[in-house]
Enzyme design. Structure first.
Site, mmCIF file in Angstrom:
data_model
loop_
_atom_site.group_PDB
_atom_site.id
_atom_site.type_symbol
_atom_site.label_atom_id
_atom_site.label_comp_id
_atom_site.label_asym_id
_atom_site.label_seq_id
_atom_site.Cartn_x
_atom_site.Cartn_y
_atom_site.Cartn_z
ATOM 1 N N SER A 172 0.861 -1.183 0.000
ATOM 2 C CA SER A 172 0.000 0.000 0.000
ATOM 3 C C SER A 172 0.891 1.225 0.000
ATOM 4 C CB SER A 172 -0.876 0.025 1.255
ATOM 5 O OG SER A 172 -1.490 1.297 1.399
ATOM 6 N N TYR A 215 -1.153 -1.711 10.262
ATOM 7 C CA TYR A 215 -1.257 -1.801 8.802
ATOM 8 C C TYR A 215 0.030 -1.298 8.144
ATOM 9 C CZ TYR A 215 -3.538 -1.331 4.191
ATOM 10 O OH TYR A 215 -3.889 -1.439 2.865
HETATM 11 P P1 NAI Z 1 -11.338 -6.759 -0.325
HETATM 12 O O1 NAI Z 1 -11.799 -7.057 1.055
HETATM 13 O O2 NAI Z 1 -12.350 -6.320 -1.325
HETATM 14 O O3 NAI Z 1 -10.586 -8.017 -0.921
HETATM 15 C C1 NAI Z 1 -9.699 -8.763 -0.155
HETATM 16 C C2 NAI Z 1 -10.062 -10.235 -0.240
HETATM 17 O O4 NAI Z 1 -9.132 -10.943 0.599
HETATM 18 C C3 NAI Z 1 -11.460 -10.540 0.293
HETATM 19 O O5 NAI Z 1 -12.187 -11.377 -0.594
HETATM 20 C C4 NAI Z 1 -11.198 -11.237 1.619
HETATM 21 O O6 NAI Z 1 -12.176 -12.221 1.918
HETATM 22 C C5 NAI Z 1 -9.851 -11.865 1.381
HETATM 23 N N1 NAI Z 1 -9.120 -12.140 2.629
HETATM 24 C C6 NAI Z 1 -9.079 -11.396 3.759
HETATM 25 N N2 NAI Z 1 -8.345 -12.007 4.695
HETATM 26 C C7 NAI Z 1 -7.904 -13.168 4.150
HETATM 27 C C8 NAI Z 1 -7.103 -14.237 4.628
HETATM 28 N N3 NAI Z 1 -6.649 -14.273 5.894
HETATM 29 N N4 NAI Z 1 -6.827 -15.257 3.783
HETATM 30 C C9 NAI Z 1 -7.332 -15.266 2.514
HETATM 31 N N5 NAI Z 1 -8.108 -14.309 2.032
HETATM 32 C C10 NAI Z 1 -8.388 -13.257 2.830
HETATM 33 O O7 NAI Z 1 -10.191 -5.679 -0.154
HETATM 34 P P2 NAI Z 1 -9.108 -5.017 -1.149
HETATM 35 O O8 NAI Z 1 -9.135 -3.590 -0.846
HETATM 36 O O9 NAI Z 1 -9.283 -5.448 -2.518
HETATM 37 O O10 NAI Z 1 -7.770 -5.617 -0.523
HETATM 38 C C11 NAI Z 1 -6.793 -6.311 -1.270
HETATM 39 C C12 NAI Z 1 -5.408 -5.860 -0.862
HETATM 40 O O11 NAI Z 1 -5.221 -4.512 -1.287
HETATM 41 C C13 NAI Z 1 -5.147 -5.854 0.628
HETATM 42 O O12 NAI Z 1 -3.838 -6.376 0.861
HETATM 43 C C14 NAI Z 1 -5.213 -4.393 1.009
HETATM 44 O O13 NAI Z 1 -4.439 -4.099 2.146
HETATM 45 C C15 NAI Z 1 -4.644 -3.761 -0.238
HETATM 46 N N6 NAI Z 1 -4.934 -2.348 -0.435
HETATM 47 C C16 NAI Z 1 -6.235 -1.927 -0.626
HETATM 48 C C17 NAI Z 1 -6.485 -0.594 -0.877
HETATM 49 C C18 NAI Z 1 -7.854 -0.078 -1.134
HETATM 50 O O14 NAI Z 1 -8.039 1.136 -1.206
HETATM 51 N N7 NAI Z 1 -8.852 -0.911 -1.301
HETATM 52 C C19 NAI Z 1 -5.405 0.378 -0.943
HETATM 53 C C20 NAI Z 1 -4.095 -0.155 -0.705
HETATM 54 C C21 NAI Z 1 -3.889 -1.485 -0.474
HETATM 55 C C1 GGE Z 2 -10.049 1.993 1.087
HETATM 56 O O1 GGE Z 2 -9.821 1.498 2.365
HETATM 57 C C2 GGE Z 2 -8.554 1.467 2.851
HETATM 58 C C3 GGE Z 2 -8.381 1.085 4.182
HETATM 59 O O2 GGE Z 2 -9.483 0.808 4.919
HETATM 60 C C4 GGE Z 2 -7.102 0.974 4.725
HETATM 61 C C5 GGE Z 2 -6.006 1.270 3.948
HETATM 62 C C6 GGE Z 2 -6.188 1.686 2.638
HETATM 63 C C7 GGE Z 2 -7.446 1.777 2.080
HETATM 64 C C8 GGE Z 2 -5.009 1.999 1.760
HETATM 65 O O3 GGE Z 2 -3.986 1.063 1.898
HETATM 66 C C9 GGE Z 2 -4.594 3.393 1.814
HETATM 67 C C10 GGE Z 2 -5.095 4.288 0.758
HETATM 68 O O4 GGE Z 2 -4.021 4.497 -0.108
HETATM 69 O O5 GGE Z 2 -3.934 3.831 2.905
HETATM 70 C C11 GGE Z 2 -4.083 5.105 3.387
HETATM 71 C C12 GGE Z 2 -5.134 5.423 4.236
HETATM 72 C C13 GGE Z 2 -5.243 6.712 4.750
HETATM 73 C C14 GGE Z 2 -4.321 7.691 4.410
HETATM 74 C C15 GGE Z 2 -3.273 7.380 3.568
HETATM 75 C C16 GGE Z 2 -3.154 6.084 3.050
HETATM 76 O O6 GGE Z 2 -2.149 5.737 2.214
HETATM 77 C C17 GGE Z 2 -1.199 6.653 1.802
#
Ligand code: NAI
Ligand code: GGE
Length: 289
Positions: free
Chosen positions: A144, A158
């Site tokens: 991230s 995080y």
């Molecule tokens: P999301 O919740 O839509 O997708 C994540 C998926 O991972 C879900 O289907 C969930 O069931 C699964 N998951 C959660 N814990 C798990 C585990 N222990 N083992 C296997 N599967 C598991 O969320 P998103 O946002 O698509 O997250 C994906 C990655 O992107 C994460 O690593 C998150 O930290 C990262 N990320 C997300 C951002 C955002 O704005 N959505 C920004 C920066 C990073």
């Molecule tokens: C969209 O939801 C999330 C969340 O719940 C936690 C973390 C993040 C998204 C991301 O990893 C980000 C968005 O880039 O992390 C930030 C959250 C708040 C301020 C700055 C961030 O990154 C620079």
């Protein structure tokens, strides 16, 4: 590398960013193994691909990435059912944030267990097979921008995990390159997803004794903003990064100045270089091969 004809194993592949990457890799001719802790997400994703006559190219596995033994089993299942993988996407993650004063060891173990140990477990379980098959390949780790930008204490768990994922990816690059396996660390800004449902995704063994129960309920009520990026757009960026072996993918430029200030301040803290004997204990001689 070429994506056509490969197999991709994607953790958290049934929702959000992982699902966006999955769609784009499939579009480019990859077969998919989607691993996720949520059976409802897996069923929904499988149905999505079946409706597009792509069900035969998609296999789903229920998996908790923080469970080492389960990750090893998933690697065996992937190889048996789809072959490979050639592409490993360590993407599963959760938002374990909350007031630092209320954080317990359970919260640390959960946040680091999923967001940092998840990618480590993926690499430990899958990379020996990827090397042994001798076909090269690629590893993508989802970190991230929060792993690079100075973050408030509310997000310390995080941020620690995501900083670790960035360093993990950078530090294995030379080793993986010897077997023609490229690496990419994905650093997204805000992307449309269900990360606000993290409270539902906390593995059973990390549930009791959390200090963040209330925060998780609040997070569950957050609504996804229209201004956040589409996961398939992230998928396009990842296809490009795999094809051209790009180490870094950042989806947004919004925190550039914060990152620059951070590194400028660190550089400003460094005195002039001095003559220095690095010492036998620190200098690792190149392996002769
Ligand atoms: P999301 O919740 O839509 O997708 C994540 C998926 O991972 C879900 O289907 C969930 O069931 C699964 N998951 C959660 N814990 C798990 C585990 N222990 N083992 C296997 N599967 C598991 O969320 P998103 O946002 O698509 O997250 C994906 C990655 O992107 C994460 O690593 C998150 O930290 C990262 N990320 C997300 C951002 C955002 O704005 N959505 C920004 C920066 C990073
Ligand atoms: C969209 O939801 C999330 C969340 O719940 C936690 C973390 C993040 C998204 C991301 O990893 C980000 C968005 O880039 O992390 C930030 C959250 C708040 C301020 C700055 C961030 O990154 C620079």
């Amino acid at each position: 590398m070429k994506i056509e004809g490969t197999t991709a194993f994607i953790t958290g592949g049934a929702s959000g960013i992982g699902f966006g990457i999955a769609q784009r890799l499939l579009d480019h001719g990859a077969r998919l193994v989607l691993a996720d802790i949520r059976q409802d997400h897996l069923d929904e994703a499988k149905q999505f691909f079946e409706e597009r006559q792509q069900g035969r190219n998609v296999h789903t596995i229920r998996l908790d990435v923080s469970d080492r033994a389960a990750m090893a089993e998933a690697a065996k299942e992937c190889e048996a059912v789809m072959g490979g993988p050639d592409i490993l996407v360590n993407n599963a993650g959760i938002d374990p944030s909350g007031p630092f004063e209320q954080a317990t060891y359970q919260d640390w173990d959960y946040g680091l267990g999923v967001n940092l140990w998840g990618p480590i477990n993926g690499i430990m379980a899958f990379s020996p097979g990827m090397r042994a098959r001798g076909r090269g390949g690629h590893i993508v780790n989802t970190a991230s921008l929060a792993g690079l930008t100075p973050m408030p204490s509310f997000m310390v768990i995080y941020a620690v995990a995501k900083a670790g994922v960035i360093t993990l990816t950078e530090s294995i690059r030379d080793s993986m390159a010897k077997d023609n396996i490229g690496v990419t660390v994905l650093m997204p800004g805000p992307i449309k997803s269900r990360i606000h449902e993290s409270g539902q995704n906390r593995p059973e063994r990390f549930r009791s004794g959390s200090g963040f129960a209330e925060t998780e309920v609040q997070l569950g009520k957050r609504v996804v903003s229209d201004t956040w990026m589409e996961p398939t757009e992230v998928g396009d960026m990842i296809v490009d990064a795999i094809v051209h072996n790009k180490l870094y993918v950042a989806t947004h430029g919004n925190w550039r100045d914060n990152v620059r200030e951070r590194f400028e301040a660190m550089i400003a803290a460094m005195p002039e270089p001095v003559d220095f004997d690095f010492g036998a204990s620190l200098s690792v001689p190149d392996k002769e091969d």
